[in-house]
Design an enzyme around this catalytic site. Structure first.
Site, PDB file in Angstrom:
ATOM      1  N   HIS A  84       0.837  -1.208   0.000  1.00 60.00           N
ATOM      2  CA  HIS A  84       0.000   0.000   0.000  1.00 60.00           C
ATOM      3  C   HIS A  84       0.866   1.249   0.000  1.00 60.00           C
ATOM      4  CE1 HIS A  84      -4.215  -1.464   1.426  1.00 60.00           C
ATOM      5  NE2 HIS A  84      -3.717  -2.210   0.469  1.00 60.00           N
ATOM      6  N   TYR A 222      -9.187   5.639   7.489  1.00 59.48           N
ATOM      7  CA  TYR A 222      -9.282   6.005   8.901  1.00 59.48           C
ATOM      8  C   TYR A 222     -10.296   7.151   8.982  1.00 59.48           C
ATOM      9  CZ  TYR A 222      -4.954   3.445  10.037  1.00 59.48           C
ATOM     10  OH  TYR A 222      -4.002   2.470  10.224  1.00 59.48           O
ATOM     11  N   PRO A 316      -3.984   0.345  18.941  1.00 64.43           N
ATOM     12  CA  PRO A 316      -3.740  -0.127  17.567  1.00 64.43           C
ATOM     13  C   PRO A 316      -3.885   0.929  16.472  1.00 64.43           C
ATOM     14  CG  PRO A 316      -5.872  -0.900  18.374  1.00 64.43           C
ATOM     15  CD  PRO A 316      -5.216  -0.207  19.523  1.00 64.43           C
ATOM     16  N   LYS A 320       1.309  -0.055  15.150  1.00 63.55           N
ATOM     17  CA  LYS A 320       2.727  -0.112  15.500  1.00 63.55           C
ATOM     18  C   LYS A 320       3.145  -1.337  16.328  1.00 63.55           C
ATOM     19  CE  LYS A 320       4.120   3.255  13.360  1.00 63.55           C
ATOM     20  NZ  LYS A 320       4.273   2.564  12.108  1.00 63.55           N
ATOM     21  N   TYR A 408       4.049   6.497  10.107  1.00 64.61           N
ATOM     22  CA  TYR A 408       3.211   5.346   9.728  1.00 64.61           C
ATOM     23  C   TYR A 408       4.042   4.287   9.001  1.00 64.61           C
ATOM     24  CZ  TYR A 408      -1.104   2.906   8.545  1.00 64.61           C
ATOM     25  OH  TYR A 408      -2.107   1.967   8.462  1.00 64.61           O
TER      26      TYR A 408
HETATM   27  C1  PHB Z   1      -5.613  -4.232  10.708  1.00 61.88           C
HETATM   28  O1  PHB Z   1      -5.682  -4.460   9.497  1.00 61.88           O
HETATM   29  O2  PHB Z   1      -5.892  -5.113  11.534  1.00 61.88           O
HETATM   30  C2  PHB Z   1      -5.224  -2.882  11.186  1.00 61.88           C
HETATM   31  C3  PHB Z   1      -4.820  -1.931  10.268  1.00 61.88           C
HETATM   32  C4  PHB Z   1      -4.458  -0.679  10.690  1.00 61.88           C
HETATM   33  C5  PHB Z   1      -4.500  -0.376  12.036  1.00 61.88           C
HETATM   34  C6  PHB Z   1      -4.881  -1.324  12.969  1.00 61.88           C
HETATM   35  C7  PHB Z   1      -5.248  -2.589  12.535  1.00 61.88           C
HETATM   36  O3  PHB Z   1      -4.153   0.874  12.430  1.00 61.88           O
END
Ligand code: PHB
Ligand code: APR
Length: 421
Positions: A84, A222, A316, A320, A408
């Site tokens: 990505h 997000y 989460p 990280k 990130y």
């Molecule tokens: C996930 O795909 O489980 C995932 C992706 C991004 C995050 C947290 C979890 O910030």
């Protein structure tokens, strides 16, 4: 004809590095040490099926991808993982894409579930790696306190464990590494007076959902919304991983499938694409995940070293946790190799400080992303305005967007000390 039972591998009585826990940290450390010719043993309390189906996060930083490839564990990741180049932020019904390569000099991330990475590392280790024992629960450790790196009157570092079929046993080691996660026992060997913990809890949790439905979009979304945070992630072109902010203590049974989909649609709505809706499919798993920031210092005490979730937890939101665990064991493997090859403990002595510098950056990023995107019940309209203003700043300032993108995609694993002379 019945298949003969496999001949049990004897549990060694001594090893150079005893590793507690077969999560990503323990498994990758075992691989790196084995490749460097350092013998080690991994003891895991759960069985193989359990650790291979546990649902965890799924974003690998660029350096995690590089480490897995160089450890020979990247083949399936490269075939099945989804590279990505950005994420989308949604707020105030607006959409803004953060483009990682242009903001970071070419860095990107890989969507590949931690569960899959664990399966790859287990298969590799059982095929040609160091001994790995499942169903081996560590009860405690002793003899780790010789800070001067010489044998002490109390004897060698020792792991006491109980194997489901073979009963109680001990393993003596030159070094013990606690990769046993947040609920592990290893860090209890650090005297309480020398151990300091730092913690922040959040007044909300995530409802995590796995669904047999194509992802919402080709990148992660997000979303900040007045109804609460939402995240649309994925596991494959046909499986979505979705999260909704819910109050702490929520019972997943309060969230029937239709309510989950309706709420995701409402929180992810954007005026950039007014008719946009998620494609629905069967929900195959749902659970509530608590949100916590937590660090224990130091990460080394004598012959005991802590790595991964045994030493730090992040909420989460910044993805990280797994990447920090990987960075810790890369730093640790380098240090143990130096000790093995040259006898020098210089890198081991610096281990805790080296890791903690990066850990605190990731703690800050995870905390900041969490605070930026969630609806805190204690907040007033003032704090909401601040969140929206900061999201707008990220959307309109290359500098602010680059700060997000650099964090990130991942900071360097062991940056030179800013304090070095
Ligand atoms: C996930 O795909 O489980 C995932 C992706 C991004 C995050 C947290 C979890 O910030
Ligand atoms: N004896 C043996 N094994 C133990 C013991 C014990 N007493 N206690 C815990 N374990 C095992 C757990 O069963 C688990 O498999 O230690 C392992 C720790 O693995 P993780 O929790 O996955 O931790 P870590 O390897 O540090 O990986 C960090 O996992 O929790 C996620 O978000 C986190 O993605 C991050 C990653």
């Amino acid at each position: 004809m019945p298949i003969p039972a496999p001949i049990p591998v004897p549990v060694p009585v001594h090893t150079t590095v005893g590793i507690i826990g077969a999560g990503p940290a323990g498994l990758l450390l075992a691989r790196l040490l084995h490749d460097a010719g350092i013998d080690c043993v991994v003891l895991e309390s759960r069985d193989r099926a359990y650790i291979e189906q546990r649902q965890r996060a799924g974003i690998l930083e660029q350096s995690t991808v590089d480490v897995l490839r160089s450890a020979g564990a990247g083949e399936r990741m490269d075939r099945e993982g989804l590279p990505h180049d950005g994420i989308e932020l949604r707020y105030d019904r607006r959409s803004h894409r953060i483009d990682f390569p242009s903001l970071t000099g070419g860095r990107r991330v890989m969507v590949y579930a931690q569960t899959e990475m664990v399966k790859d590392l287990v298969a590799q280790q059982l095929a040609d790696g160091a001994p790995l024992f499942f169903d081996a629960e560590v009860a405690g450790i002793e003899g780790v306190h010789d800070v001067n790196d010489t044998a002490t009157a109390t004897g060698a570092p020792t792991i006491h464990f109980h194997h489901r079929d073979r009963g109680p046993a001990t393993l003596t080691c030159d070094y013990i590494v606690g990769c046993d996660g947040f609920h592990g026992v290893a860090r209890n060997a650090v005297p309480a007076g020398l151990r300091r913990t730092y913690e922040r809890t959040y007044p909300y949790s995530w409802l995590g959902v796995l669904a047999q439905a194509p992802p919402a979009y080709d990148e992660l979304i997000y979303a900040h919304s007045s109804r609460g945070f939402a995240l649309a992630s994925m596991r494959s072109p046909t499986v979505s991983r979705l999260y909704l902010q819910v109050p702490g203590g929520t019972d997943p049974a309060e969230w029937p499938d239709a309510r989950i989909w309706d709420e995701l649609d409402a929180r992810l709505a954007t005026d950039a694409d007014p008719g946009w809706k998620l494609e629905r499919g069967p929900v195959v798993a749902k659970s509530v995940l608590p949100m916590r920031s937590w660090v224990v210092e130091p990460m080394r005490y004598g012959r005991l070293l802590l790595a991964g979730d045994a030493a730090h937890i992040v909420p989460p939101t910044g993805a990280k946790g797994l990447n920090l665990a990987v960075a810790d064991v890369v730093v640790l493997a380098r240090a143990l190799v130096q000790r093995h090859v040259t006898g020098s403990t210089e890198l081991l002595d610096a281990y805790s400080e080296t890791c903690l510098r990066r850990v605190w950056r990731a703690e800050h990023f995870s905390y900041a992303m969490t605070e930026l995107l969630h609806t805190d019940p204690a907040h007033s309209a003032f704090e909401t305005k601040l969140q929206l203003s900061q999201l707008d700043r990220i959307a309109h300032s290359r500098h602010a967007a680059a700060e997000l993108a650099e964090n990130y995609t991942g900071l360097p694993i062991a940056p030179p000390s800013p304090y070095a002379s």
